[in-house]
Write a protein that holds these residues in place. Sequence first.
Motif, PDB file in Angstrom:
ATOM      1  N   HIS B  41       0.851  -1.193   0.000  1.00 34.10           N
ATOM      2  CA  HIS B  41       0.000   0.000   0.000  1.00 34.10           C
ATOM      3  C   HIS B  41       0.878   1.229   0.000  1.00 34.10           C
ATOM      4  CE1 HIS B  41      -3.204  -2.788   0.906  1.00 34.10           C
ATOM      5  NE2 HIS B  41      -2.396  -3.326   1.832  1.00 34.10           N
ATOM      6  N   VAL B  42       0.270   2.346  -0.380  1.00 37.49           N
ATOM      7  CA  VAL B  42       1.072   3.554  -0.549  1.00 37.49           C
ATOM      8  C   VAL B  42       0.550   4.656   0.358  1.00 37.49           C
ATOM      9  CG1 VAL B  42       1.664   5.386  -2.173  1.00 37.49           C
ATOM     10  CG2 VAL B  42       1.721   3.008  -2.905  1.00 37.49           C
ATOM     11  N   LEU B  43       1.481   5.366   0.983  1.00 40.15           N
ATOM     12  CA  LEU B  43       1.106   6.564   1.726  1.00 40.15           C
ATOM     13  C   LEU B  43       1.622   7.762   0.928  1.00 40.15           C
ATOM     14  CD1 LEU B  43       0.020   7.940   4.293  1.00 40.15           C
ATOM     15  CD2 LEU B  43       2.300   7.706   5.283  1.00 40.15           C
ATOM     16  N   LEU B  44       0.676   8.594   0.501  1.00 45.66           N
ATOM     17  CA  LEU B  44       1.061   9.774  -0.268  1.00 45.66           C
ATOM     18  C   LEU B  44       1.040  10.956   0.669  1.00 45.66           C
ATOM     19  CD1 LEU B  44      -0.844   9.753  -3.656  1.00 45.66           C
ATOM     20  CD2 LEU B  44       1.582  10.147  -3.337  1.00 45.66           C
ATOM     21  N   GLU B  45       2.149  11.589   0.795  1.00 50.50           N
ATOM     22  CA  GLU B  45       2.172  12.724   1.706  1.00 50.50           C
ATOM     23  C   GLU B  45       2.381  13.985   0.866  1.00 50.50           C
ATOM     24  OE1 GLU B  45       4.061  13.016   5.945  1.00 50.50           O
ATOM     25  OE2 GLU B  45       5.530  13.646   4.477  1.00 50.50           O
ATOM     26  N   ASP B  46       1.368  14.802   0.791  1.00 48.19           N
ATOM     27  CA  ASP B  46       1.556  16.052   0.071  1.00 48.19           C
ATOM     28  C   ASP B  46       0.394  16.999   0.354  1.00 48.19           C
ATOM     29  OD1 ASP B  46       2.920  17.832  -1.597  1.00 48.19           O
ATOM     30  OD2 ASP B  46       3.555  16.166  -2.870  1.00 48.19           O
ATOM     31  N   VAL B  47       0.592  18.234  -0.069  1.00 48.58           N
ATOM     32  CA  VAL B  47      -0.433  19.267   0.148  1.00 48.58           C
ATOM     33  C   VAL B  47      -1.637  18.952  -0.744  1.00 48.58           C
ATOM     34  CG1 VAL B  47       1.127  21.080   0.863  1.00 48.58           C
ATOM     35  CG2 VAL B  47       0.753  20.665  -1.560  1.00 48.58           C
ATOM     36  N   PRO B  48      -2.810  19.504  -0.417  1.00 49.37           N
ATOM     37  CA  PRO B  48      -3.990  19.224  -1.239  1.00 49.37           C
ATOM     38  C   PRO B  48      -3.851  19.847  -2.636  1.00 49.37           C
ATOM     39  CG  PRO B  48      -4.600  20.227   0.870  1.00 49.37           C
ATOM     40  CD  PRO B  48      -3.134  20.357   0.746  1.00 49.37           C
ATOM     41  N   GLY B 103     -13.367  -2.767  -1.303  1.00 56.10           N
ATOM     42  CA  GLY B 103     -13.187  -2.387  -2.713  1.00 56.10           C
ATOM     43  C   GLY B 103     -11.813  -2.845  -3.154  1.00 56.10           C
ATOM     44  N   ASN B 104     -11.467  -2.604  -4.442  1.00 58.57           N
ATOM     45  CA  ASN B 104     -10.147  -3.011  -4.929  1.00 58.57           C
ATOM     46  C   ASN B 104      -9.108  -1.933  -4.668  1.00 58.57           C
ATOM     47  OD1 ASN B 104     -11.958  -4.472  -7.497  1.00 58.57           O
ATOM     48  ND2 ASN B 104     -10.643  -5.633  -6.096  1.00 58.57           N
ATOM     49  N   ILE B 105      -9.477  -0.745  -5.055  1.00 67.42           N
ATOM     50  CA  ILE B 105      -8.518   0.343  -4.868  1.00 67.42           C
ATOM     51  C   ILE B 105      -9.196   1.404  -4.027  1.00 67.42           C
ATOM     52  CG2 ILE B 105      -7.275   2.183  -6.055  1.00 67.42           C
ATOM     53  CD1 ILE B 105      -6.707   0.196  -8.262  1.00 67.42           C
ATOM     54  N   ILE B 106      -8.556   1.670  -2.898  1.00 69.68           N
ATOM     55  CA  ILE B 106      -9.210   2.550  -1.937  1.00 69.68           C
ATOM     56  C   ILE B 106      -8.356   3.776  -1.702  1.00 69.68           C
ATOM     57  CG2 ILE B 106      -9.875   2.751   0.495  1.00 69.68           C
ATOM     58  CD1 ILE B 106     -10.347  -0.487  -0.224  1.00 69.68           C
ATOM     59  N   LEU B 107      -9.005   4.906  -1.804  1.00 65.20           N
ATOM     60  CA  LEU B 107      -8.315   6.136  -1.468  1.00 65.20           C
ATOM     61  C   LEU B 107      -8.715   6.533  -0.070  1.00 65.20           C
ATOM     62  CD1 LEU B 107      -6.654   8.670  -2.141  1.00 65.20           C
ATOM     63  CD2 LEU B 107      -8.742   9.665  -3.091  1.00 65.20           C
ATOM     64  N   ALA B 108      -7.752   6.523   0.867  1.00 65.77           N
ATOM     65  CA  ALA B 108      -8.011   6.932   2.237  1.00 65.77           C
ATOM     66  C   ALA B 108      -7.503   8.356   2.377  1.00 65.77           C
ATOM     67  CB  ALA B 108      -7.322   5.989   3.213  1.00 65.77           C
ATOM     68  N   PRO B 143      -7.583  -7.625  -6.249  1.00 57.41           N
ATOM     69  CA  PRO B 143      -6.528  -7.016  -5.432  1.00 57.41           C
ATOM     70  C   PRO B 143      -7.076  -5.994  -4.450  1.00 57.41           C
ATOM     71  CG  PRO B 143      -6.567  -6.006  -7.596  1.00 57.41           C
ATOM     72  CD  PRO B 143      -7.589  -7.104  -7.630  1.00 57.41           C
ATOM     73  N   PHE B 144      -6.332  -5.806  -3.420  1.00 62.30           N
ATOM     74  CA  PHE B 144      -6.728  -4.823  -2.420  1.00 62.30           C
ATOM     75  C   PHE B 144      -5.561  -3.845  -2.264  1.00 62.30           C
ATOM     76  CE2 PHE B 144      -6.919  -3.557   2.133  1.00 62.30           C
ATOM     77  CZ  PHE B 144      -8.079  -2.804   2.051  1.00 62.30           C
ATOM     78  N   PHE B 145      -5.826  -2.612  -2.638  1.00 57.82           N
ATOM     79  CA  PHE B 145      -4.730  -1.652  -2.680  1.00 57.82           C
ATOM     80  C   PHE B 145      -5.205  -0.345  -2.067  1.00 57.82           C
ATOM     81  CE2 PHE B 145      -2.529   1.705  -5.281  1.00 57.82           C
ATOM     82  CZ  PHE B 145      -1.265   1.531  -4.745  1.00 57.82           C
TER      83      PHE B 145
END
Lengths: 717, 316
Positions: B41-48, B103-108, B143-145
């Motif tokens: 899984h990916v953690l994206l760290e950035d401004v909006p 879901g398959n691809i989840i945006l948290a 897949p679960f991402f």
Amino acid sequence: MEQSRIKTFAYYLFAFWLLWEWLAPLTVVSDTKNIQVFIVFVAFYFLLELLRVPLWLSVCLKIGYLFYALNDLFFHAPFLSFQWLFMFGEEAVYHLSLIRHFQWEDMTDRFRTFLFFLMLWMMCYLVQYWLVKQKRIWLFLVMTFIYIAVLDTFTPFSGTGAIVRLVGAGFFLLSWLHYERLPAAKQPAKWLVMGAFAVGAALLCGYAGPKLAPQWPDPVAFIKSYAAEDREQDPNQFAVKKIGYGNNDSRLGGPFIADNTVVFTAEDEGTHYWRVETKDIYTGKGWDISDSVQVKTFEQENNFHQWFENSVEKKQLAAHVRMVQPASYLVYPEGLKTVHASKDIVFRMEAANEKIYPTDRESYLVPLQEYELTYEYPTFSIEKLKVSPPVTDEQILKRYTQLPDHLPKRVQELAQQITKQAATTYEKVKAIEQYFHLNGFAYETKDVAVPSRNQDYVDQFLFETKKGYCDNFSTAMIVLLRSIDIPARWVKGYTSGQWVDETDDGKDLYRVTNNNAHSWVEVYFSRIGWVPFEPTQGFNNPYEFTEAESAVESTPVPEQQQTQTAPNRTRLEEQLQQDRLSSSPQQNQERLLSIVNWKSVLSLTVSLMVLTILLYGTRRKWWPYITLLQFKYRHGGDTFVKAYDALLRHLKSCGLKRKEGQTLRQYAAYIDNWFGTNEMSQLTQLYERVIYKNEIVDQQWEEVKELWENLIKRIAS
Amino acid sequence: MPKNEELHPVIGTMVENIEKVIVGKREVATLSIVALLARGHVLLEDVPGVGKTMLVRALAKSVSAQFKRIQFTPDLLPSDVTGVSIYNPKEGQFEYKPGPVMGNIILADEINRTSPRTQSALLEAMEEGSLTVDGVTRPLPRPFFVMATQNPIEYEGTYPLPEAQLDRFLLKLNMGYPSIQEEMDILNKTEKVVPIDQLQPVITIKDLLLLQEKVQEVYVDERVKRYIVEIVQRSRSHESIYLGVSPRGSVALMKAVQAYAFVHGRDFALPDDVQSLAPYVLAHRIILKAHAKFDGISAGHIISEIISRTPVPVQR
């Protein structure tokens, strides 16, 4: 575009300057007077190249200039009449035959100039090729340095300015060309500025900084002493002061540098001085010979020149001389009787200086390497010397008591004072000879003064410096003698040299080096002849002086004579005796062998070291080729891994080191960027399969090999 | 970093597809696919506003996967994520209503805005690959991402993820601002249409799962494994690091390296892959010492430093 044109212009400017540095010394070192024509030719050449004149036109123009200059210099015919062309054509045909027969000497100046132009043309082309096309000038610059240094050392040309210019502009040029050769991406902008600054700073420091005097003896003297013989034929050609035996003694004084070069070896039955020549005119600065064209010739036997009167006791001795370099004059002992050389030689003795030249029947000099001679070895009876009457022969008196008009009075006063007590001529001579031993005169070779403009050489030595070498002592003694009307002359040659060994037939083998070059005194005694004396501190008269038993205590001077010469002789003999006693012949041989071995081991070591250093220094050039051979015929297994490893090592030795944390791909990209290819990356991709995937590259083996070889060759170049 | 290396053809089309929407973020897109293939899984760290959401949506659309989005707020409950069991009076029993996590691809989105309780509900699902609601364990779809984002600027009212939970993410990425030219392109692209709506899938879920299988077959040589371990070991003894990378970190790095090599069309891993991925895989798994933080040294810097000092294995 504009910038590249300026660059090209600068290249040509540098090329012109470099060739100018080669041409400029010619006026000083050779008889070339007009170098402007050549300089203009070089400038013209580069101008045409700069303007990119088509080849055919530029060649025509250059040939045109060449012939115009030739005509202008030599033929003086109207250029357009083409008369000169026929003249030149004829000359060229003639010279071609000369060249075919190697008769370089007979060439005319015209043709030599023409050839020089052609050579200059070649030089221009080469310099242009290296500097403008290849952007490499290192070798040529080094050659220029050597050229200037050699000229500066051996000729009157002073290379100071040239060296400074070469260091400054030359190093700037080197760094600039290096910068230009770099791939565009690697050119740091400040390079040129920094380079110029570094060169400038170094130059300024070097120029302004204090300079040490030479710390080593001048090696040039060593080389020059070899060349001395060549100049023998033309004594007026050079006025260079030399070490060892030299001709020109018109200005004596100055330091003297030791030189161990062997001049000749002699197998001899006696010890004596080896004469070369005598001189008779003292100028106040040095020695000259009186003008005389009288030459006496003899063929084997000297049947005209009687060295000593019959009253002198003599014994017949023989010697065998071997010169290291064939010499066009003879070294001989006083009393020379016969000379045998293998060739048919006529010996010509100049009456003026008793110098003997070996010649053929047409009076051409024939340098001799080896000859045998016999001589009458005199034993002087002190008794007889004492009773020798004053010289009355006008000719001898006039010639051998000559002194310069401006000789300071105090010299004569000193002579009179020294000889106040002496009754006979012999005693006077001995008193003067002894004077140097007893009055604090020192033997010195380095700190020896040269008389100033208005100073007399002898006066300076006697009253001011009181130190010097054989020239000082012998000249001073002669001048003192002459000032009280005793005829004396100056003799030059060699001492008996260093005893080396005893030969099978009982002779002594001596080695005579340049260090044995010597000058001494001969005094004329009526009814006896010319008797050698030795005033120089530390040297001993090798001739025998005998004394009647009864006269031992009669006068103090002879006693001194005896104490001076006799012990010295015995000292030498004792030493020889000791050498002979302390070792059997076999031991002797072993000792000699050990010396030889030690020397050869030393020279072997030195040459090995030099070789090692040379090989080490050039390892980047040859080592890659060894590696190339090493892997050329190998295949499979670990070959690729080992070869790649070797490649990495070679790159490292070139200064292209892989950092520890650098992956092979990154490193390959770096290398490819450096060489401007992609071979390393290609090779590395294949290598990765071997090392990170355990794959065997069999199919791509040819590719691997080619890439690898190319890279190795790149490293070597 | 392996420069100009050709991508695996399938991955190449995926990246190109994403690039139709997201301009100039090829690397982030590629790395996201790497995480997807490595089942991480990916953690994206950035401004909006830099395109985090757009990236995830584009990725989801490209693989024709089910896309779900959870907007985290302070009052979000775990059940809002996992779903709840509701009593169905008609059937007389509780019925499970799946939450957005199914879901398959989840945006948290803005994962650090919600309470630790809710965060851990998601993180547990990520780790286990299954979900337990009301005593019933339900497998998550494959897949679960998860792609979580967090805003590094605002700290008011946030619950920063604890370090121990951060290492549930395989990669931590930054989007970064686009360049002038890229931003101009963005304006041109969005002037008339919304690009994301026109995106077509280029790979099916089935194919994606197949690719995931293949990634696991990528060969990692002993030397490369050792290289990974050495880097990780060095992180544990580094003077500026308080807590080094855990063995889970080593495993994560190796899995990521496998995917990375696969993405670049290779069936074996290189030290280059390790070097390229280490900052994204390891930086969020270490805790710096206080003095290092005061000196303004970032974790990324230290990882780069370790890499530059660790000898690369180049010989047999």
